[in-house]
Design a protein around this motif. Structure first.
Motif, PDB file in Angstrom:
ATOM      1  N   ARG A  58       0.826  -1.211   0.000  1.00 49.09           N
ATOM      2  CA  ARG A  58       0.000   0.000   0.000  1.00 49.09           C
ATOM      3  C   ARG A  58       0.857   1.256   0.000  1.00 49.09           C
ATOM      4  O   ARG A  58       0.554   2.235  -0.695  1.00 49.09           O
ATOM      5  CB  ARG A  58      -0.929  -0.015   1.208  1.00 49.09           C
ATOM      6  CG  ARG A  58      -2.051  -1.052   1.101  1.00 49.09           C
ATOM      7  CD  ARG A  58      -2.786  -1.209   2.409  1.00 49.09           C
ATOM      8  NE  ARG A  58      -3.959  -2.072   2.267  1.00 49.09           N
ATOM      9  CZ  ARG A  58      -4.435  -2.839   3.235  1.00 49.09           C
ATOM     10  NH1 ARG A  58      -3.848  -2.848   4.435  1.00 49.09           N
ATOM     11  NH2 ARG A  58      -5.496  -3.577   3.036  1.00 49.09           N
ATOM     12  N   VAL A 156      -5.075   7.390   6.612  1.00 46.02           N
ATOM     13  CA  VAL A 156      -5.820   6.416   5.831  1.00 46.02           C
ATOM     14  C   VAL A 156      -5.844   5.091   6.584  1.00 46.02           C
ATOM     15  O   VAL A 156      -4.786   4.565   6.961  1.00 46.02           O
ATOM     16  CB  VAL A 156      -5.193   6.236   4.435  1.00 46.02           C
ATOM     17  CG1 VAL A 156      -5.987   5.223   3.614  1.00 46.02           C
ATOM     18  CG2 VAL A 156      -5.122   7.576   3.698  1.00 46.02           C
ATOM     19  N   PRO A 158      -7.028   1.399   6.064  1.00 45.89           N
ATOM     20  CA  PRO A 158      -7.542   0.460   5.067  1.00 45.89           C
ATOM     21  C   PRO A 158      -8.581  -0.526   5.588  1.00 45.89           C
ATOM     22  O   PRO A 158      -9.542  -0.835   4.873  1.00 45.89           O
ATOM     23  CB  PRO A 158      -6.270  -0.279   4.597  1.00 45.89           C
ATOM     24  CG  PRO A 158      -5.162   0.688   4.857  1.00 45.89           C
ATOM     25  CD  PRO A 158      -5.560   1.376   6.127  1.00 45.89           C
ATOM     26  N   GLU A 161     -11.704   1.164   5.538  1.00 45.45           N
ATOM     27  CA  GLU A 161     -11.844   2.001   4.348  1.00 45.45           C
ATOM     28  C   GLU A 161     -12.270   3.419   4.728  1.00 45.45           C
ATOM     29  O   GLU A 161     -13.239   3.978   4.195  1.00 45.45           O
ATOM     30  CB  GLU A 161     -12.804   1.372   3.324  1.00 45.45           C
ATOM     31  CG  GLU A 161     -12.285   0.065   2.752  1.00 45.45           C
ATOM     32  CD  GLU A 161     -12.891  -0.295   1.410  1.00 45.45           C
ATOM     33  OE1 GLU A 161     -13.810   0.419   0.952  1.00 45.45           O
ATOM     34  OE2 GLU A 161     -12.421  -1.280   0.811  1.00 45.45           O
ATOM     35  N   ALA A 163     -10.810   7.455   5.571  1.00 43.95           N
ATOM     36  CA  ALA A 163      -9.742   8.448   5.486  1.00 43.95           C
ATOM     37  C   ALA A 163     -10.135   9.662   6.308  1.00 43.95           C
ATOM     38  O   ALA A 163     -11.296  10.102   6.272  1.00 43.95           O
ATOM     39  CB  ALA A 163      -9.474   8.850   4.043  1.00 43.95           C
ATOM     40  N   PHE A 179     -13.475   3.340   0.046  1.00 49.98           N
ATOM     41  CA  PHE A 179     -12.308   3.475  -0.821  1.00 49.98           C
ATOM     42  C   PHE A 179     -12.666   3.589  -2.298  1.00 49.98           C
ATOM     43  O   PHE A 179     -11.786   3.530  -3.152  1.00 49.98           O
ATOM     44  CB  PHE A 179     -11.354   2.302  -0.581  1.00 49.98           C
ATOM     45  CG  PHE A 179     -10.356   2.547   0.525  1.00 49.98           C
ATOM     46  CD1 PHE A 179     -10.551   3.563   1.447  1.00 49.98           C
ATOM     47  CD2 PHE A 179      -9.216   1.768   0.638  1.00 49.98           C
ATOM     48  CE1 PHE A 179      -9.641   3.802   2.461  1.00 49.98           C
ATOM     49  CE2 PHE A 179      -8.286   1.996   1.652  1.00 49.98           C
ATOM     50  CZ  PHE A 179      -8.495   3.007   2.564  1.00 49.98           C
ATOM     51  N   GLU A 182     -11.987   9.383  -3.933  1.00 52.36           N
ATOM     52  CA  GLU A 182     -10.654   9.931  -4.145  1.00 52.36           C
ATOM     53  C   GLU A 182     -10.448  11.091  -3.173  1.00 52.36           C
ATOM     54  O   GLU A 182     -11.413  11.749  -2.769  1.00 52.36           O
ATOM     55  CB  GLU A 182     -10.481  10.431  -5.580  1.00 52.36           C
ATOM     56  CG  GLU A 182     -10.561   9.336  -6.639  1.00 52.36           C
ATOM     57  CD  GLU A 182     -10.330   9.858  -8.044  1.00 52.36           C
ATOM     58  OE1 GLU A 182     -10.336  11.112  -8.220  1.00 52.36           O
ATOM     59  OE2 GLU A 182     -10.141   9.051  -8.959  1.00 52.36           O
ATOM     60  N   LEU A 196      -8.148   5.971  -3.703  1.00 47.92           N
ATOM     61  CA  LEU A 196      -8.108   5.111  -2.523  1.00 47.92           C
ATOM     62  C   LEU A 196      -8.296   3.639  -2.866  1.00 47.92           C
ATOM     63  O   LEU A 196      -7.788   2.771  -2.165  1.00 47.92           O
ATOM     64  CB  LEU A 196      -9.173   5.555  -1.520  1.00 47.92           C
ATOM     65  CG  LEU A 196      -8.912   6.896  -0.807  1.00 47.92           C
ATOM     66  CD1 LEU A 196     -10.158   7.346  -0.062  1.00 47.92           C
ATOM     67  CD2 LEU A 196      -7.728   6.792   0.141  1.00 47.92           C
ATOM     68  N   ALA A 197      -8.995   3.349  -3.948  1.00 51.67           N
ATOM     69  CA  ALA A 197      -9.241   1.963  -4.316  1.00 51.67           C
ATOM     70  C   ALA A 197      -7.930   1.188  -4.522  1.00 51.67           C
ATOM     71  O   ALA A 197      -7.891  -0.029  -4.308  1.00 51.67           O
ATOM     72  CB  ALA A 197     -10.084   1.904  -5.601  1.00 51.67           C
ATOM     73  N   ARG A 200      -6.555  -0.848  -1.401  1.00 55.76           N
ATOM     74  CA  ARG A 200      -7.279  -1.984  -0.828  1.00 55.76           C
ATOM     75  C   ARG A 200      -6.341  -3.171  -0.651  1.00 55.76           C
ATOM     76  O   ARG A 200      -5.383  -3.325  -1.378  1.00 55.76           O
ATOM     77  CB  ARG A 200      -8.456  -2.383  -1.718  1.00 55.76           C
ATOM     78  CG  ARG A 200      -9.647  -1.438  -1.587  1.00 55.76           C
ATOM     79  CD  ARG A 200     -10.854  -1.986  -2.313  1.00 55.76           C
ATOM     80  NE  ARG A 200     -12.059  -1.248  -1.946  1.00 55.76           N
ATOM     81  CZ  ARG A 200     -12.837  -0.596  -2.808  1.00 55.76           C
ATOM     82  NH1 ARG A 200     -12.535  -0.606  -4.095  1.00 55.76           N
ATOM     83  NH2 ARG A 200     -13.914   0.049  -2.404  1.00 55.76           N
TER      84      ARG A 200
END
Length: 200
Positions: A58, A156, A158, A161, A163, A179, A182, A196-197, A200
């Motif tokens: 990541r 962030v 994960p 998901e 932020a 996620f 953006e 953000l995707a 993952r």
């Protein structure tokens, strides 16, 4: 010297450590390069193990996205990865997972300052929570970044998901859930959008 262990962080407290100069602390970190080391404003030494593989993936994807934006805006500033330490105005030395420093700030430093833990606070930082990190601890760290002069900071997380977007003068961070969203670099990194995707 009695270490305190919380989560995956070992905190060392000692008058010897507290009195280390910036150069001595830099040398200490070079001698223990297999560890991630930070220093608090009280000159406590924080020892952390290297990140896990998924967090490393990541981090790499995060740095790649920021790097692509910097390639398109080469005169605006410099970006840095998670191995970079900065000496902040409160004398702490922190290492965000990704960061950006304006050309004006970076070019004002000497080569010697750039080669060590540069005495500068980035305008932009990202902290990416790993599975062993405490969200509460990282949220406190984000406030430390703001107190030292960061203009835009992202935390962030994960696994949920989520932020958190921190800005100076904002009493609470903005929360972005999911996620599929953006994050915008706003006026600090104009035109930058973090997908953000990809984290993952």
């Amino acid at each position: 010297m009695r270490p305190t262990i919380t989560e995956d962080v070992i905190t060392l407290r000692s008058p010897v450590l507290a009195n280390m100069s910036d150069d001595e602390f830099f040398d200490f970190c070079q001698l223990n390069s297999d560890l991630r080391i930070e220093r608090t404003a009280n000159h406590e030494i924080l020892l952390m193990s290297p990140t896990g593989s998924r967090s490393g993936k990541r981090n790499a994807r995060l740095a790649f996205q920021l790097g692509k934006w910097c390639e398109q805006h080469p005169n605006l500033g410099e970006y840095f990865d998670s191995n970079t330490g900065f000496t902040l105005p409160d004398t702490s030395v922190l290492s965000p997972d990704a960061s950006w420093v304006s050309a004006e700030k970076w070019n004002a430093l000497t080569t010697e300052q750039q080669d060590k833990f540069a005495p500068v606070c980035p305008e932009f930082v990202v902290e990416l929570k790993s599975s062993s990190d405490s969200t509460k601890t990282l949220q406190a760290k984000m406030l430390d970044w703001l107190r030292n002069g960061v203009q835009l900071a992202w935390l962030v997380v994960p696994e949920t998901e989520t932020a958190y977007i921190y800005r100076p003068g904002q009493p609470e961070p903005e929360v972005v859930q999911g996620f599929d969203n953006e994050l915008s670099g706003e006026d600090i990194l104009p035109g930058f959008r973090l997908r953000l995707a990809e984290l993952r």
